[in-house]
Motif scaffolding. Structure first.
Motif, short mmCIF file in Angstrom:
data_model
loop_
_atom_site.label_atom_id
_atom_site.label_comp_id
_atom_site.label_asym_id
_atom_site.label_seq_id
_atom_site.Cartn_x
_atom_site.Cartn_y
_atom_site.Cartn_z
N ILE A 369 -59.59 -53.62 -17.60
CA ILE A 369 -60.96 -53.66 -17.07
C ILE A 369 -61.83 -54.53 -17.98
O ILE A 369 -62.64 -55.34 -17.49
CB ILE A 369 -61.55 -52.25 -16.95
N GLU A 370 -61.68 -54.37 -19.29
CA GLU A 370 -62.46 -55.19 -20.22
C GLU A 370 -62.21 -56.67 -19.99
O GLU A 370 -63.13 -57.50 -20.05
CB GLU A 370 -62.11 -54.81 -21.66
N ALA A 371 -60.96 -57.04 -19.77
CA ALA A 371 -60.63 -58.45 -19.53
C ALA A 371 -61.33 -58.96 -18.28
O ALA A 371 -61.82 -60.10 -18.24
CB ALA A 371 -59.11 -58.61 -19.41
N LYS A 372 -61.40 -58.12 -17.25
CA LYS A 372 -62.00 -58.54 -15.99
C LYS A 372 -63.51 -58.74 -16.10
O LYS A 372 -64.09 -59.53 -15.35
CB LYS A 372 -61.69 -57.53 -14.89
N ILE A 373 -64.15 -57.99 -17.00
CA ILE A 373 -65.61 -58.11 -17.12
C ILE A 373 -66.02 -58.93 -18.33
O ILE A 373 -67.20 -58.94 -18.72
CB ILE A 373 -66.29 -56.73 -17.15
N GLY A 374 -65.05 -59.63 -18.94
CA GLY A 374 -65.37 -60.56 -20.01
C GLY A 374 -65.61 -59.94 -21.36
O GLY A 374 -66.29 -60.55 -22.20
N MET A 375 -65.06 -58.75 -21.61
CA MET A 375 -65.20 -58.10 -22.91
C MET A 375 -63.94 -58.31 -23.74
O MET A 375 -62.86 -58.60 -23.21
CB MET A 375 -65.45 -56.60 -22.73
N ASN A 376 -64.07 -58.15 -25.04
CA ASN A 376 -62.89 -58.12 -25.89
C ASN A 376 -62.03 -56.93 -25.49
O ASN A 376 -62.54 -55.85 -25.18
CB ASN A 376 -63.29 -57.98 -27.37
N GLY A 382 -66.15 -46.90 -23.43
CA GLY A 382 -67.58 -46.98 -23.65
C GLY A 382 -68.35 -47.06 -22.35
O GLY A 382 -67.78 -47.17 -21.25
N GLU A 383 -69.68 -47.07 -22.47
CA GLU A 383 -70.54 -47.06 -21.29
C GLU A 383 -70.38 -48.32 -20.45
O GLU A 383 -70.50 -48.28 -19.22
CB GLU A 383 -72.01 -46.91 -21.71
N LYS A 384 -70.13 -49.47 -21.08
CA LYS A 384 -70.03 -50.72 -20.33
C LYS A 384 -68.88 -50.67 -19.33
O LYS A 384 -69.03 -51.08 -18.17
CB LYS A 384 -69.88 -51.90 -21.28
N VAL A 385 -67.74 -50.20 -19.77
CA VAL A 385 -66.59 -50.09 -18.87
C VAL A 385 -66.87 -49.08 -17.77
O VAL A 385 -66.57 -49.31 -16.59
CB VAL A 385 -65.32 -49.72 -19.66
#
Length: 394
Positions: A369-376, A382-385
């Motif tokens: 999921i992090e990769a899809k939303i441009g996060m490391n 966390g809240e962002k995910v």
């Protein structure tokens, strides 16, 4: 509790085949060492029959959450509203036991209950590793820590031989912590007490024994009856003075540096105190006294001691941390972690049961999921995910 289980260096081991050979050879030596400490050969042989090394112990040794998890994540699941509600229920349900332990040892019931909650979620998470297997693995295959593990293994065998806890009930953590409040075996031998009057010290199946033993531990660690562990403070912008649990200084010296309570009132408390800033100069700060040190001695980590201290305050009806953590991605409570897992399952990820415990499967899914939303790709819940999943963006 891990009782002074500190951050260990990475453990080096040989290949699986040679490890197995070393393990069997090591057991022969342990048999003699245990006999020298009064453990009968019959006890040793019964306890060690069929024991094989468990390499998960070595892996767990190198990944202790108290030292690798950001403080805000660590506290996010250990001092959330759900834990507070559970703790207050335990205070009501075991009121007479907690009152007796408080009177006997001078440690307040909120602190005893907080240790219970942090250590095993009030008995629901006591560890699943057979102690003899975990400790013999460490004793034989973790050369840099073999003295620790060997001592705890022999202490476990002594517990079995004494008959206070049945061998088949001795399950716990990779380092041997067991029971409701997670004593390691050597600490059990020193500080466990009988809380229910049956003449045994059973921290596994007797809640009174576990709670009285915890109060005894805190008392022996220097607990000051009626005193505070500390409180949150405000530190002047640009503060460059000393920080840390030690060395402690008079409260007046901290006041002279412009430090005040979080609500702006003057500092209070007797005795010396340390200034704790667990997330650095930009995060919340706490003035901590001797009772904080007693909580620290239970596990040897500031994150742990702060969890105990803050949870005890929440159980008293006081607020939790009021300052802001230096992160733009706030931690999730246990209920939020369960929600995150349910959303991952709905998207086809295999994360097991949505129980709020973030293991390898959940972390692997989070990384995608992090990769899809441009996060490391960290695998951190966390809240962002969570927001991304709830919004339907992924």
């Amino acid at each position: 509790m891990r009782n002074l289980i500190l951050a260990f260096p990475l453990v080096l081991i040989a290949s699986a085949a040679s490890a197995q050979g070393s393990f069997q050879s090591c057991l022969s030596g342990l048999r003699s060492d245990a006999a020298a400490k009064g453990v009968s050969t019959a006890t040793f042989d019964r306890a060690m029959a069929g024991v094989e090394p468990d390499m998960k112990v070595i892996e767990a040794m190198n990944n202790q959450p108290e030292f690798k998890t950001p403080i805000w994540d660590y506290l996010g699941t250990l001092v959330d509203d759900e834990k507070v509600a559970e703790g207050r229920n335990m205070l009501r349900q075991h009121a007479s036991t907690l009152a007796a332990a408080e009177q006997r040892f001078g440690v307040d019931r909120h602190t005893i209950a907080a240790v219970w909650g942090v250590e095993s979620d009030f008995g629901k998470a006591r560890g699943k590793m057979p102690l003899v297997q975990a400790l013999s693995t460490g004793a034989c295959l973790a050369p840099r820590r073999n003295a620790f593990f060997k001592g705890e293994l022999i202490a476990t065998l002594q517990i079995i031989q004494r008959g206070d806890v049945r061998a088949e009930r001795l399950f716990g953590s990779w380092a041997g912590a067991f029971g409701h409040t997670q004593f390691i075996p050597s600490t059990y031998l020193r500080l466990a007490v009988d809380g229910d009057g049956d003449g045994r010290r059973d921290l596994v199946d007797s809640i009174p024994d576990a709670l009285h033993s915890t109060a005894n531990f805190m008392d022996k660690a220097g607990w000051v009856t009626g005193a505070s562990w500390g409180y949150e403070v405000r530190v002047p912008s640009g503060y460059s003075g000393p920080t840390g649990r030690n060395p402690k200084q008079p409260v007046s010296s901290w006041a002279a540096r412009g430090i005040v309570k979080f609500d702006g009132s003057a500092l209070s408390g007797s005795g010396n105190a340390g200034l704790l800033m667990p997330a650095g100069r930009e995060g919340p700060a706490f003035l901590v006294f001797k009772n904080y040190d007693a909580a620290y001695s239970y596990n040897g980590a500031d994150s742990y001691a702060l969890a105990i201290s803050l949870l005890s305050d929440r159980l008293r009806g006081r607020p939790g941390v009021q300052g802001e953590w230096p992160t733009d991605d706030l931690p999730l409570s246990r209920e939020q972690r369960r929600e995150l897992q349910r959303l991952l399952i709905a998207r086809g990820f295999d994360v097991g049961e949505p129980d709020g415990a973030v293991g390898a499967l959940t972390r692997a899914a989070i990384k995608q999921i992090e990769a899809k939303i441009g996060m490391n790709q960290t695998g951190r819940p966390g809240e962002k995910v969570l927001r991304a999943l709830k919004s339907g963006r992924v």
